[in-house]
Design a protein around this motif. Sequence first.
Motif, PDB file in Angstrom:
ATOM      1  N   ALA A  13    -162.721  48.395 -29.677  1.00 51.30           N
ATOM      2  CA  ALA A  13    -162.190  46.714 -29.197  1.00 51.30           C
ATOM      3  C   ALA A  13    -161.885  47.058 -27.916  1.00 51.30           C
ATOM      4  CB  ALA A  13    -161.676  46.033 -30.104  1.00 51.30           C
ATOM      5  N   GLU A  14    -160.483  47.931 -27.885  1.00 53.69           N
ATOM      6  CA  GLU A  14    -159.850  48.071 -26.546  1.00 53.69           C
ATOM      7  C   GLU A  14    -160.619  48.579 -25.369  1.00 53.69           C
ATOM      8  OE1 GLU A  14    -156.548  50.215 -27.962  1.00 53.69           O
ATOM      9  OE2 GLU A  14    -155.361  48.600 -28.438  1.00 53.69           O
ATOM     10  N   GLU A  15    -161.464  49.498 -25.758  1.00 51.07           N
ATOM     11  CA  GLU A  15    -162.468  50.033 -24.711  1.00 51.07           C
ATOM     12  C   GLU A  15    -163.438  48.831 -23.875  1.00 51.07           C
ATOM     13  OE1 GLU A  15    -164.558  53.263 -26.054  1.00 51.07           O
ATOM     14  OE2 GLU A  15    -162.767  54.437 -26.417  1.00 51.07           O
ATOM     15  N   ARG A  16    -163.888  48.033 -25.233  1.00 48.95           N
ATOM     16  CA  ARG A  16    -164.856  47.044 -24.731  1.00 48.95           C
ATOM     17  C   ARG A  16    -164.173  46.048 -23.825  1.00 48.95           C
ATOM     18  NH1 ARG A  16    -166.663  47.543 -30.105  1.00 48.95           N
ATOM     19  NH2 ARG A  16    -165.188  46.016 -30.651  1.00 48.95           N
ATOM     20  N   GLU A  17    -162.936  45.697 -24.038  1.00 47.17           N
ATOM     21  CA  GLU A  17    -162.282  44.709 -23.430  1.00 47.17           C
ATOM     22  C   GLU A  17    -161.843  45.259 -21.760  1.00 47.17           C
ATOM     23  OE1 GLU A  17    -157.612  43.102 -23.548  1.00 47.17           O
ATOM     24  OE2 GLU A  17    -158.722  42.633 -25.494  1.00 47.17           O
ATOM     25  N   ALA A  18    -161.476  46.634 -21.874  1.00 48.23           N
ATOM     26  CA  ALA A  18    -161.253  47.241 -20.583  1.00 48.23           C
ATOM     27  C   ALA A  18    -162.505  47.282 -19.705  1.00 48.23           C
ATOM     28  CB  ALA A  18    -160.409  48.446 -20.822  1.00 48.23           C
ATOM     29  N   ALA A  19    -163.593  47.390 -20.237  1.00 47.13           N
ATOM     30  CA  ALA A  19    -164.795  47.396 -19.513  1.00 47.13           C
ATOM     31  C   ALA A  19    -165.117  46.189 -19.044  1.00 47.13           C
ATOM     32  CB  ALA A  19    -165.949  48.065 -20.379  1.00 47.13           C
ATOM     33  N   ALA A  20    -165.130  45.220 -19.845  1.00 42.69           N
ATOM     34  CA  ALA A  20    -165.239  43.885 -19.286  1.00 42.69           C
ATOM     35  C   ALA A  20    -164.544  43.246 -18.319  1.00 42.69           C
ATOM     36  CB  ALA A  20    -165.088  42.966 -20.694  1.00 42.69           C
ATOM     37  N   ALA A  21    -163.150  43.635 -18.380  1.00 40.90           N
ATOM     38  CA  ALA A  21    -162.076  43.439 -17.503  1.00 40.90           C
ATOM     39  C   ALA A  21    -162.629  44.011 -16.061  1.00 40.90           C
ATOM     40  CB  ALA A  21    -160.896  43.676 -17.542  1.00 40.90           C
ATOM     41  N   ALA A  22    -163.180  45.382 -16.104  1.00 41.16           N
ATOM     42  CA  ALA A  22    -163.585  45.964 -14.906  1.00 41.16           C
ATOM     43  C   ALA A  22    -164.890  45.370 -14.276  1.00 41.16           C
ATOM     44  CB  ALA A  22    -163.696  47.519 -15.155  1.00 41.16           C
ATOM     45  N   ALA A  23    -165.572  44.956 -14.991  1.00 41.17           N
ATOM     46  CA  ALA A  23    -167.082  44.299 -14.869  1.00 41.17           C
ATOM     47  C   ALA A  23    -166.693  43.046 -13.872  1.00 41.17           C
ATOM     48  CB  ALA A  23    -167.847  44.148 -15.937  1.00 41.17           C
ATOM     49  N   PRO A  24    -167.527  42.900 -12.761  1.00 45.51           N
ATOM     50  CA  PRO A  24    -167.498  41.707 -11.960  1.00 45.51           C
ATOM     51  C   PRO A  24    -168.034  40.615 -12.740  1.00 45.51           C
ATOM     52  CG  PRO A  24    -168.722  43.364 -10.750  1.00 45.51           C
ATOM     53  CD  PRO A  24    -168.498  43.713 -12.135  1.00 45.51           C
ATOM     54  N   GLY A  25    -167.277  39.259 -12.727  1.00 46.33           N
ATOM     55  CA  GLY A  25    -167.650  38.167 -13.537  1.00 46.33           C
ATOM     56  C   GLY A  25    -167.432  36.958 -12.804  1.00 46.33           C
ATOM     57  N   TRP A  26    -166.948  36.812 -11.426  1.00 44.39           N
ATOM     58  CA  TRP A  26    -166.522  35.795 -10.522  1.00 44.39           C
ATOM     59  C   TRP A  26    -167.161  35.898  -9.365  1.00 44.39           C
ATOM     60  CZ3 TRP A  26    -163.361  38.392 -14.135  1.00 44.39           C
ATOM     61  CH2 TRP A  26    -162.911  37.535 -15.139  1.00 44.39           C
ATOM     62  N   TRP A  27    -167.304  34.814  -8.692  1.00 44.29           N
ATOM     63  CA  TRP A  27    -167.618  34.838  -7.182  1.00 44.29           C
ATOM     64  C   TRP A  27    -166.977  33.562  -6.708  1.00 44.29           C
ATOM     65  CZ3 TRP A  27    -171.568  33.273 -10.386  1.00 44.29           C
ATOM     66  CH2 TRP A  27    -172.229  32.247 -10.125  1.00 44.29           C
ATOM     67  N   VAL A  28    -166.741  33.616  -5.387  1.00 45.14           N
ATOM     68  CA  VAL A  28    -166.372  32.387  -4.690  1.00 45.14           C
ATOM     69  C   VAL A  28    -167.365  31.918  -3.901  1.00 45.14           C
ATOM     70  CG1 VAL A  28    -164.479  31.295  -3.302  1.00 45.14           C
ATOM     71  CG2 VAL A  28    -163.706  33.047  -4.828  1.00 45.14           C
ATOM     72  N   GLN A  29    -167.704  30.633  -3.932  1.00 44.59           N
ATOM     73  CA  GLN A  29    -168.628  30.074  -2.895  1.00 44.59           C
ATOM     74  C   GLN A  29    -167.679  29.276  -1.697  1.00 44.59           C
ATOM     75  OE1 GLN A  29    -170.606  26.729  -4.521  1.00 44.59           O
ATOM     76  NE2 GLN A  29    -171.933  26.627  -3.093  1.00 44.59           N
ATOM     77  N   TRP A  30    -167.498  29.999  -0.535  1.00 48.92           N
ATOM     78  CA  TRP A  30    -166.592  29.909   0.476  1.00 48.92           C
ATOM     79  C   TRP A  30    -167.269  28.461   1.178  1.00 48.92           C
ATOM     80  CZ3 TRP A  30    -162.030  31.235  -0.075  1.00 48.92           C
ATOM     81  CH2 TRP A  30    -161.670  32.406  -0.570  1.00 48.92           C
ATOM     82  N   ARG A  31    -166.516  27.655   1.556  1.00 53.28           N
ATOM     83  CA  ARG A  31    -166.760  26.383   2.458  1.00 53.28           C
ATOM     84  C   ARG A  31    -166.985  26.678   3.635  1.00 53.28           C
ATOM     85  NH1 ARG A  31    -163.437  22.567  -1.384  1.00 53.28           N
ATOM     86  NH2 ARG A  31    -164.736  22.307  -2.854  1.00 53.28           N
ATOM     87  N   ARG A  32    -167.662  26.165   4.606  1.00 53.54           N
ATOM     88  CA  ARG A  32    -167.671  26.261   6.062  1.00 53.54           C
ATOM     89  C   ARG A  32    -166.402  25.670   6.564  1.00 53.54           C
ATOM     90  NH1 ARG A  32    -173.002  25.732   8.829  1.00 53.54           N
ATOM     91  NH2 ARG A  32    -174.441  26.147   7.088  1.00 53.54           N
TER      92      ARG A  32
END
Length: 90
Positions: A13-32
């Motif tokens: 479970a700790e390994e799965r949690e560490a892998a999930a934290a290292a995986a990209p999960g967010w992005w920012v849509q920057w405004r002009r």
Amino acid sequence: MQLRAVEDEIAAAEEREAAAAAAPGWWVQWRRRRVGRPRAGVLHQAGCWFPGEPTLTAAELEMLLAEHGARIERCPACSSNSTSPTAGAG
């Protein structure tokens, strides 16, 4: 034997949690913005229907939020079901 099985499950479970934290999960849509004005944007998480692809890990997201703070808003479409460690930030 049972203790060993529990320890193995905890380690997995700790390994799965560490892998999930290292995986990209967010992005920012920057405004002009005008030249010289600070950046502002909308934060999306994986699974959001807005166009974009997750490119930020949890650590990168925390650094970005520390730099831009309140200028990055949460997406109203995907932030309501957030379970991320940065829920409520921004």
